[in-house]
Structure formats: C-alpha cells, structure tokens
Design a protein around this motif. Structure first.
Motif, mmCIF file in Angstrom:
data_model
loop_
_atom_site.group_PDB
_atom_site.id
_atom_site.type_symbol
_atom_site.label_atom_id
_atom_site.label_comp_id
_atom_site.label_asym_id
_atom_site.label_seq_id
_atom_site.Cartn_x
_atom_site.Cartn_y
_atom_site.Cartn_z
ATOM 1 N N ALA A 31 48.606 78.566 55.730
ATOM 2 C CA ALA A 31 48.163 78.469 57.117
ATOM 3 C C ALA A 31 48.338 77.056 57.647
ATOM 4 N N ARG A 32 48.030 76.058 56.818
ATOM 5 C CA ARG A 32 48.247 74.679 57.239
ATOM 6 C C ARG A 32 49.722 74.399 57.456
ATOM 7 N N VAL A 34 52.065 76.630 58.288
ATOM 8 C CA VAL A 34 52.512 77.355 59.479
ATOM 9 C C VAL A 34 52.034 76.638 60.730
ATOM 10 N N ARG A 35 50.819 76.184 60.701
ATOM 11 C CA ARG A 35 50.266 75.480 61.858
ATOM 12 C C ARG A 35 50.984 74.161 62.068
ATOM 13 N N CYS A 37 50.002 71.157 61.373
ATOM 14 C CA CYS A 37 49.162 69.980 61.567
ATOM 15 C C CYS A 37 48.521 69.504 60.278
ATOM 16 N N SER A 49 54.201 71.534 66.809
ATOM 17 C CA SER A 49 53.071 72.232 67.394
ATOM 18 C C SER A 49 51.898 71.301 67.677
ATOM 19 N N CYS A 50 51.897 70.098 67.127
ATOM 20 C CA CYS A 50 50.804 69.155 67.353
ATOM 21 C C CYS A 50 51.045 68.259 68.556
ATOM 22 N N SER A 58 50.406 76.548 77.089
ATOM 23 C CA SER A 58 49.874 75.580 76.136
ATOM 24 C C SER A 58 48.472 75.142 76.529
ATOM 25 N N LYS A 61 46.107 77.940 75.718
ATOM 26 C CA LYS A 61 45.892 78.032 74.277
ATOM 27 C C LYS A 61 44.906 76.987 73.811
ATOM 28 N N ARG A 62 45.058 75.769 74.301
ATOM 29 C CA ARG A 62 44.136 74.694 73.904
ATOM 30 C C ARG A 62 42.738 74.953 74.423
#
Length: 66
Positions: A31-32, A34-35, A37, A49-50, A58, A61-62
């Motif tokens: 998961a880390r 894929v994310r 970050c 993505s970060c 966006s 989403k945030r």
C-alpha cells in the motif's frame, strides 16, 4: 494424550498468527508503494502522487478523502 493435542493446537495457532502478521506487513508495504508517499527501505524518493496539483478532482480528493 490431551497435552499432545493442546500442544499441536497451540503450535498451529502460533503459526497462523505469524502468517497473518506477515501478510498484514506485506499488504502495508504494498500500500505504501502504491501510494508512493512511503519510504521504501530507508530511501526517500518523491513520488508523483505526493506533488500538489491544481485540478478540481485533486482538490476534492484531498479535502474529502475520495
């Protein structure tokens, strides 16, 4: 004989709990990754993505965690 059965049950229980912990750790690691970050083995590298973006999607989403 009852002690042998209890010993076998405890051994199976400990083995399954250890496997579950390994699977949870592996899933968290994936998961880390894929994310993008998360830190991968101590190396910090910026991910796409970060980076902040200005799009409406966006921002939603945030703001709302979508």
């Amino acid at each position: 004989m009852a002690r042998d059965i209890l010993k076998a049950i405890n051994a199976l229980k400990n083995t399954t709990v250890a496997r579950c912990r390994d699977r949870i750790d592996e899933a968290a690691r994936k998961a880390r990754d894929v994310r993008g970050c998360g830190q991968n083995e101590g190396a910090k590298k910026p991910a796409e993505s970060c980076t902040p973006s200005c799009g409406v999607t966006s921002i939603l989403k945030r703001k709302h965690g979508l």
